[in-house]
Design a protein around this motif. Sequence first.
Motif, PDB file in Angstrom:
ATOM      1  N   SER A   6      37.693  35.485  38.482  1.00 25.56           N
ATOM      2  CA  SER A   6      38.656  35.467  38.415  1.00 25.56           C
ATOM      3  C   SER A   6      39.446  34.230  39.242  1.00 25.56           C
ATOM      4  CB  SER A   6      39.778  36.304  38.322  1.00 25.56           C
ATOM      5  OG  SER A   6      39.648  37.103  39.113  1.00 25.56           O
ATOM      6  N   ALA A  45      49.327  26.989  35.287  1.00 28.68           N
ATOM      7  CA  ALA A  45      49.710  28.160  33.924  1.00 28.68           C
ATOM      8  C   ALA A  45      47.748  29.099  34.159  1.00 28.68           C
ATOM      9  CB  ALA A  45      50.012  27.903  32.704  1.00 28.68           C
ATOM     10  N   VAL A  46      47.098  28.106  34.107  1.00 28.68           N
ATOM     11  CA  VAL A  46      45.494  28.835  34.302  1.00 28.68           C
ATOM     12  C   VAL A  46      45.269  28.858  35.677  1.00 28.68           C
ATOM     13  CG1 VAL A  46      43.497  28.579  34.466  1.00 28.68           C
ATOM     14  CG2 VAL A  46      44.526  27.077  32.650  1.00 28.68           C
ATOM     15  N   THR A  47      45.525  28.637  36.444  1.00 27.15           N
ATOM     16  CA  THR A  47      46.105  28.798  38.077  1.00 27.15           C
ATOM     17  C   THR A  47      46.955  30.873  38.340  1.00 27.15           C
ATOM     18  OG1 THR A  47      45.742  26.922  39.373  1.00 27.15           O
ATOM     19  CG2 THR A  47      46.707  28.736  40.281  1.00 27.15           C
ATOM     20  N   ASP A  48      47.720  30.410  38.089  1.00 31.81           N
ATOM     21  CA  ASP A  48      48.800  31.838  37.958  1.00 31.81           C
ATOM     22  C   ASP A  48      48.077  32.869  36.690  1.00 31.81           C
ATOM     23  OD1 ASP A  48      51.269  32.855  38.595  1.00 31.81           O
ATOM     24  OD2 ASP A  48      52.118  32.808  36.701  1.00 31.81           O
ATOM     25  N   THR A  49      47.968  32.727  36.312  1.00 24.74           N
ATOM     26  CA  THR A  49      47.572  33.436  35.536  1.00 24.74           C
ATOM     27  C   THR A  49      46.251  34.356  36.271  1.00 24.74           C
ATOM     28  OG1 THR A  49      47.824  32.978  33.287  1.00 24.74           O
ATOM     29  CG2 THR A  49      46.554  34.084  32.844  1.00 24.74           C
ATOM     30  N   SER A  50      44.984  33.233  36.323  1.00 24.34           N
ATOM     31  CA  SER A  50      43.909  33.977  36.780  1.00 24.34           C
ATOM     32  C   SER A  50      44.453  34.549  38.016  1.00 24.34           C
ATOM     33  CB  SER A  50      43.141  33.024  36.493  1.00 24.34           C
ATOM     34  OG  SER A  50      43.239  31.491  37.593  1.00 24.34           O
ATOM     35  N   ASN A  52      46.837  35.948  39.175  1.00 17.23           N
ATOM     36  CA  ASN A  52      48.161  37.213  38.532  1.00 17.23           C
ATOM     37  C   ASN A  52      46.471  38.562  37.772  1.00 17.23           C
ATOM     38  OD1 ASN A  52      50.448  36.748  39.330  1.00 17.23           O
ATOM     39  ND2 ASN A  52      50.936  35.947  37.628  1.00 17.23           N
ATOM     40  N   TYR A  53      46.123  37.795  37.765  1.00 21.59           N
ATOM     41  CA  TYR A  53      44.622  38.573  37.215  1.00 21.59           C
ATOM     42  C   TYR A  53      43.957  39.166  37.813  1.00 21.59           C
ATOM     43  CZ  TYR A  53      40.681  40.828  34.747  1.00 21.59           C
ATOM     44  OH  TYR A  53      39.200  41.274  34.692  1.00 21.59           O
TER      45      TYR A  53
END
Length: 115
Positions: A6, A45-50, A52-53
């Motif tokens: 991540s 969106a990819v940055t935010d999701t990763s 958060n994970y």
Amino acid sequence: MRRYRSRNVAALAQIASSGALVILALAGSIEWVFVAMFAMSAFDAVTDTSMNYHGLRVQRLYRRSIFNSFHGWWCIGAVVGGFLGSAAAGAAMAVPTQTYVTVGVLLCCVVPAGP
């Protein structure tokens, strides 16, 4: 994120989003503005999701709630970034110059965060 970790996904997506910001600053037509905005949105969106994970993984290691502070710092960064952008615009700094400074600062933060 399982395959590439991540933190690596977040760092690489942010670097790609910074590249799209440069494209946006140099866009000579509305089509390039669209391409740059679409790419920035997708990579954000990819940055935010990763992020958060990864934050949830770190929180599990701490064995206490720290996730809200991540979002709090993100909000502070958003406000400071907006203030700096407004100050640069008020000082009549050219958009490409603002972009290069912003990308430089982002890369100085993101690149060391990868390892």
